[in-house]
Design a protein around this motif. Structure first.
Motif, PDB file in Angstrom:
ATOM      1  N   GLN A 207      51.266  31.404  33.334  1.00 23.82           N
ATOM      2  CA  GLN A 207      50.307  30.307  33.284  1.00 23.82           C
ATOM      3  C   GLN A 207      49.972  29.829  34.698  1.00 23.82           C
ATOM      4  OE1 GLN A 207      48.731  28.896  30.459  1.00 23.82           O
ATOM      5  NE2 GLN A 207      49.515  30.839  29.682  1.00 23.82           N
ATOM      6  N   ASP A 208      48.677  29.722  34.980  1.00 26.07           N
ATOM      7  CA  ASP A 208      48.169  29.255  36.279  1.00 26.07           C
ATOM      8  C   ASP A 208      48.574  30.178  37.421  1.00 26.07           C
ATOM      9  OD1 ASP A 208      46.642  27.407  37.762  1.00 26.07           O
ATOM     10  OD2 ASP A 208      48.460  26.445  38.503  1.00 26.07           O
ATOM     11  N   ARG A 209      48.859  31.442  37.103  1.00 30.42           N
ATOM     12  CA  ARG A 209      49.217  32.397  38.156  1.00 30.42           C
ATOM     13  C   ARG A 209      48.266  33.584  38.235  1.00 30.42           C
ATOM     14  NH1 ARG A 209      55.766  33.004  38.852  1.00 30.42           N
ATOM     15  NH2 ARG A 209      56.123  30.823  39.428  1.00 30.42           N
ATOM     16  N   VAL A 210      47.440  33.779  37.217  1.00 32.18           N
ATOM     17  CA  VAL A 210      46.552  34.947  37.173  1.00 32.18           C
ATOM     18  C   VAL A 210      45.167  34.523  36.695  1.00 32.18           C
ATOM     19  CG1 VAL A 210      46.156  37.254  36.219  1.00 32.18           C
ATOM     20  CG2 VAL A 210      48.501  36.472  36.659  1.00 32.18           C
ATOM     21  N   ASN A 211      44.143  34.950  37.432  1.00 30.10           N
ATOM     22  CA  ASN A 211      42.749  34.830  36.996  1.00 30.10           C
ATOM     23  C   ASN A 211      42.232  36.224  36.650  1.00 30.10           C
ATOM     24  OD1 ASN A 211      42.966  32.152  37.617  1.00 30.10           O
ATOM     25  ND2 ASN A 211      41.304  32.123  39.125  1.00 30.10           N
ATOM     26  N   LEU A 212      41.605  36.368  35.484  1.00 29.34           N
ATOM     27  CA  LEU A 212      41.038  37.648  35.067  1.00 29.34           C
ATOM     28  C   LEU A 212      39.514  37.581  35.098  1.00 29.34           C
ATOM     29  CD1 LEU A 212      43.230  38.542  31.943  1.00 29.34           C
ATOM     30  CD2 LEU A 212      43.539  39.325  34.303  1.00 29.34           C
ATOM     31  N   ASP A 213      38.893  38.595  35.690  1.00 24.99           N
ATOM     32  CA  ASP A 213      37.431  38.744  35.670  1.00 24.99           C
ATOM     33  C   ASP A 213      37.157  40.181  35.227  1.00 24.99           C
ATOM     34  OD1 ASP A 213      34.727  38.638  35.962  1.00 24.99           O
ATOM     35  OD2 ASP A 213      34.730  38.250  38.122  1.00 24.99           O
ATOM     36  N   LEU A 214      37.185  40.399  33.913  1.00 28.62           N
ATOM     37  CA  LEU A 214      37.181  41.752  33.349  1.00 28.62           C
ATOM     38  C   LEU A 214      35.758  42.209  33.040  1.00 28.62           C
ATOM     39  CD1 LEU A 214      40.286  41.426  30.989  1.00 28.62           C
ATOM     40  CD2 LEU A 214      40.196  42.125  33.395  1.00 28.62           C
ATOM     41  N   ARG A 215      35.114  42.753  34.042  1.00 26.96           N
ATOM     42  CA  ARG A 215      33.739  43.239  33.897  1.00 26.96           C
ATOM     43  C   ARG A 215      33.453  44.241  34.998  1.00 26.96           C
ATOM     44  NH1 ARG A 215      30.357  40.245  37.596  1.00 26.96           N
ATOM     45  NH2 ARG A 215      31.596  38.638  38.651  1.00 26.96           N
ATOM     46  N   TRP A 216      32.392  45.033  34.776  1.00 29.13           N
ATOM     47  CA  TRP A 216      31.942  45.962  35.801  1.00 29.13           C
ATOM     48  C   TRP A 216      31.447  45.180  37.007  1.00 29.13           C
ATOM     49  CZ3 TRP A 216      32.093  50.916  37.171  1.00 29.13           C
ATOM     50  CH2 TRP A 216      31.167  51.375  38.125  1.00 29.13           C
ATOM     51  N   LEU A 217      31.958  45.526  38.182  1.00 30.49           N
ATOM     52  CA  LEU A 217      31.567  44.838  39.414  1.00 30.49           C
ATOM     53  C   LEU A 217      30.745  45.784  40.271  1.00 30.49           C
ATOM     54  CD1 LEU A 217      35.003  43.169  40.274  1.00 30.49           C
ATOM     55  CD2 LEU A 217      32.991  42.056  39.303  1.00 30.49           C
ATOM     56  N   GLU A 218      29.515  45.429  40.490  1.00 30.27           N
ATOM     57  CA  GLU A 218      28.664  46.259  41.340  1.00 30.27           C
ATOM     58  C   GLU A 218      29.090  46.135  42.792  1.00 30.27           C
ATOM     59  OE1 GLU A 218      24.543  45.680  40.704  1.00 30.27           O
ATOM     60  OE2 GLU A 218      24.619  46.341  38.614  1.00 30.27           O
ATOM     61  N   GLU A 219      28.687  47.100  43.580  1.00 28.08           N
ATOM     62  CA  GLU A 219      29.091  47.158  44.975  1.00 28.08           C
ATOM     63  C   GLU A 219      28.728  45.879  45.732  1.00 28.08           C
ATOM     64  OE1 GLU A 219      31.047  49.585  47.928  1.00 28.08           O
ATOM     65  OE2 GLU A 219      30.803  49.750  45.755  1.00 28.08           O
ATOM     66  N   GLU A 220      27.582  45.320  45.408  1.00 28.32           N
ATOM     67  CA  GLU A 220      27.149  44.096  46.096  1.00 28.32           C
ATOM     68  C   GLU A 220      28.107  42.954  45.840  1.00 28.32           C
ATOM     69  OE1 GLU A 220      23.227  41.137  46.233  1.00 28.32           O
ATOM     70  OE2 GLU A 220      23.182  43.009  45.087  1.00 28.32           O
ATOM     71  N   ALA A 221      28.629  42.862  44.616  1.00 22.17           N
ATOM     72  CA  ALA A 221      29.585  41.791  44.297  1.00 22.17           C
ATOM     73  C   ALA A 221      30.896  41.976  45.030  1.00 22.17           C
ATOM     74  CB  ALA A 221      29.817  41.757  42.784  1.00 22.17           C
ATOM     75  N   LEU A 222      31.309  43.216  45.207  1.00 19.38           N
ATOM     76  CA  LEU A 222      32.557  43.490  45.898  1.00 19.38           C
ATOM     77  C   LEU A 222      32.446  43.215  47.395  1.00 19.38           C
ATOM     78  CD1 LEU A 222      33.595  46.793  44.112  1.00 19.38           C
ATOM     79  CD2 LEU A 222      34.708  44.570  43.904  1.00 19.38           C
ATOM     80  N   GLY A 223      31.238  43.301  47.941  1.00 22.54           N
ATOM     81  CA  GLY A 223      31.045  43.070  49.366  1.00 22.54           C
ATOM     82  C   GLY A 223      31.271  41.625  49.721  1.00 22.54           C
TER      83      GLY A 223
END
Length: 223
Positions: A207-223
């Motif tokens: 609890q309050d130790r992990v954030n999940l963002d479970l989706r396809w991440l395009e290269e621009e978002a990773l930059g």
């Protein structure tokens, strides 16, 4: 081959090469004759065969049936990750028929030498990727909803069992109660990995130790 759940082609991750023509659909055998005709019409001295997954095996065997030039395999992965017998057999039908093999890591070079004795093998490290100016740290955290006053560890990319995200979660769970570390797991899960991660992060020790963002991440978002 794998555009992700977002659909389409991630232009940032797979930029088009000037002069290249899109004549091949590796998963559509009806397109293979056109690809072979284009390859033969180029009258090349050598064919370079990228290989990292069984999905390439049928096409490359079809191409090799033609009276073409020698083939050098560019080996990203000798076999698929989490592969079984059929995937390993598919790789062998392609790589064993190459005139030479080239890869990006000395460890893979040694493995290929063992698996394909008699086939010349070489390796060279990948060059460093270009890095643009990094955004302001606080602004970047605000953009993805991360707190400014905690230490943050990040996993970003496709989530598959062999990558060990489950081990990251257990490491986070083992930290002392007063630890301020926060883990961000961002990327698209394969199969049931997403459901497993969501169930695990609901436990009291995460609890309050992990954030999940479970989706396809395009290269621009990773930059």
């Amino acid at each position: 081959l794998y555009p992700g759940g977002g659909g389409g082609r991630d232009a940032g991750a797979c930029p088009e090469i000037e002069g290249a023509r899109q004549v091949l659909d590796t998963l559509n055998p009806s397109a293979w004759p056109m690809g072979r005709r284009a390859a033969l019409a180029a009258d090349a001295d050598i064919w370079l065969a990228p290989y990292w997954t069984w999905a390439w095996a049928g096409w490359w065997r079809f191409l090799r049936a033609a009276d073409g030039p020698p083939v050098v395999g560019i080996v990203h992965n000798p076999v698929d990750h989490d592969s079984g017998f059929l995937s390993r057999a598919a790789a062998a039908t392609v790589l064993s028929r190459c005139r030479g093999l080239f890869t990006h890591a000395h460890a893979l070079e040694r493995l290929l030498e063992v698996d394909y004795p008699g086939v010349p093998v070489a390796s060279h490290p990948l060059p460093a990727t270009s890095v643009e100016e990094r955004p302001d740290r606080d602004a970047a955290r605000r953009a993805v909803g991360l707190p400014l006053n905690r230490r943050v560890a990040v996993f970003a990319g496709l989530i598959r069992p062999y990558k060990g995200v489950d081990l990251l979660l257990e490491a986070m769970a083992s930290l002392p109660a007063e630890s301020d570390w926060l883990l961000l797991v961002a990327g698209e899960p394969w199969g049931e990995e997403g459901a497993r991660l969501e169930r695990r992060t609901m436990a009291a020790d995460l609890q309050d130790r992990v954030n999940l963002d479970l989706r396809w991440l395009e290269e621009e978002a990773l930059g």
